[in-house]
Write an enzyme that holds these catalytic residues in place. Sequence first.
Site, PDB file in Angstrom:
ATOM      1  N   ASP A 156       3.375   1.954  -1.804  1.00  0.00           N
ATOM      2  CA  ASP A 156       3.829   1.802  -0.417  1.00  0.00           C
ATOM      3  C   ASP A 156       2.632   1.391   0.442  1.00  0.00           C
ATOM      4  OD1 ASP A 156       5.184   1.863   1.967  1.00  0.00           O
ATOM      5  OD2 ASP A 156       5.330   4.037   2.076  1.00  0.00           O
ATOM      6  N   PHE A 157       2.040   0.252   0.083  1.00  0.00           N
ATOM      7  CA  PHE A 157       0.870  -0.238   0.818  1.00  0.00           C
ATOM      8  C   PHE A 157       1.337  -0.900   2.114  1.00  0.00           C
ATOM      9  CE2 PHE A 157      -2.516  -0.811  -2.740  1.00  0.00           C
ATOM     10  CZ  PHE A 157      -2.321   0.504  -3.125  1.00  0.00           C
ATOM     11  N   GLU A 158       0.805  -0.427   3.224  1.00  0.00           N
ATOM     12  CA  GLU A 158       1.164  -0.950   4.536  1.00  0.00           C
ATOM     13  C   GLU A 158      -0.113  -1.332   5.283  1.00  0.00           C
ATOM     14  OE1 GLU A 158       3.815   1.754   6.555  1.00  0.00           O
ATOM     15  OE2 GLU A 158       4.966   2.171   4.735  1.00  0.00           O
ATOM     16  N   GLY A 159       0.041  -1.659   6.560  1.00  0.00           N
ATOM     17  CA  GLY A 159      -1.128  -1.949   7.379  1.00  0.00           C
ATOM     18  C   GLY A 159      -1.966  -3.084   6.834  1.00  0.00           C
TER      19      GLY A 159
END
Length: 373
Positions: A156-159
């Site tokens: 869940d890689f964000e930003g």
Amino acid sequence: MKRIWIAAAMVAALLTAATALAHARADRADGTAGLPKRALIGYLHASFANGSGYVRMADVPDAWDIINLAFGEPTSPTSGDIRFTRCPASECPDVESDEEFAAAIRAKQARGKKVLISIGGQNGQVQLTTTAARDAFVRSVSQIIDRYGLDGLDIDFEGHSLYLDQGDTDFRSPTTPVIVNLISALKTLKASYGDDFVLTMAPETFFVQVGHQFYGPGAWGGDARRGAYLPVIHALRDDLTVLHVQDYNSGPVMGLDGQYHMMGGADFHIAMTDMVKAGFTVGDTGHTFPGLREDQIAFGLPAAVGAGNGHTPPAQVHQALNCLVKGEECGSYTLRGGTSPNLRGLMTWSINWDAFHGWEFMNSHEPFLNALP
């Protein structure tokens, strides 16, 4: 005559067993072993309460087929050293002991549920800029999985975790270190744990579908994160169990019909999911991202209005599912990828928010999913 009948019965039994084994091996090979045809997938706030209250693992209803523990986070953005810290009692008064938590995980698994560690989230920026960070990621994630006997991993890689360097324009052969090293790390983990290892991903639309219109920084130095998940998804497509794009916290996105689609209604879920199934041209690179198998596809949405922007009323979610699975209630949209009778299901942020709002998401959608053909 009796001996011949017995021999024939034994041969038939062996053939039946061999067929069952072949099907089981096929299931493991495509990463779907142990999952129901339709899956309800949710994130469990295991490290924090986030205003929605703490839900003990043992109290998660059996309707949830994949439970993603939120979150494993790095000691620093570029360390690759992932830590999973249980919610402190000061924030979560009802938190169970580590032993009770692990025992509840085993009980869920005994009932066929999958429990994964989710890495990243809104605050967990993970940038594997070096091979040392890559190796630390593999080592530390393995330790978390082994400690609790988990079934796999959710990314869940964000930003700003993923981005594309200038000149990295072919998603089939990426050159940006944070992407190359993540792909390598995930392949290593999959190879280490074998075919039953469950791998899921929860990218935002900006990192996937927006790549149809714009890919990376482009010649004029645009946002380097556009479409940055595409090389990761493509490289892991044979190992990926479920991709559940976050159809929320999103701006308008251009679909395969050349129109912009807005979150919060059936149309958005139909158009965004169709892109993943049909595949799409990637920016102005001249390359085409091939669609995924339908059993690898779900879509994500907030459990309630307070859980995130883009909450969709249950009737609109059901309309989207009817369109995607059966080709019905599609409105003015035409499916480019065709129907998906084996669409995997729905993901939500989060189990805790659903509990806080009286389990509306679970009670609305789990029976509907199970009733689909």
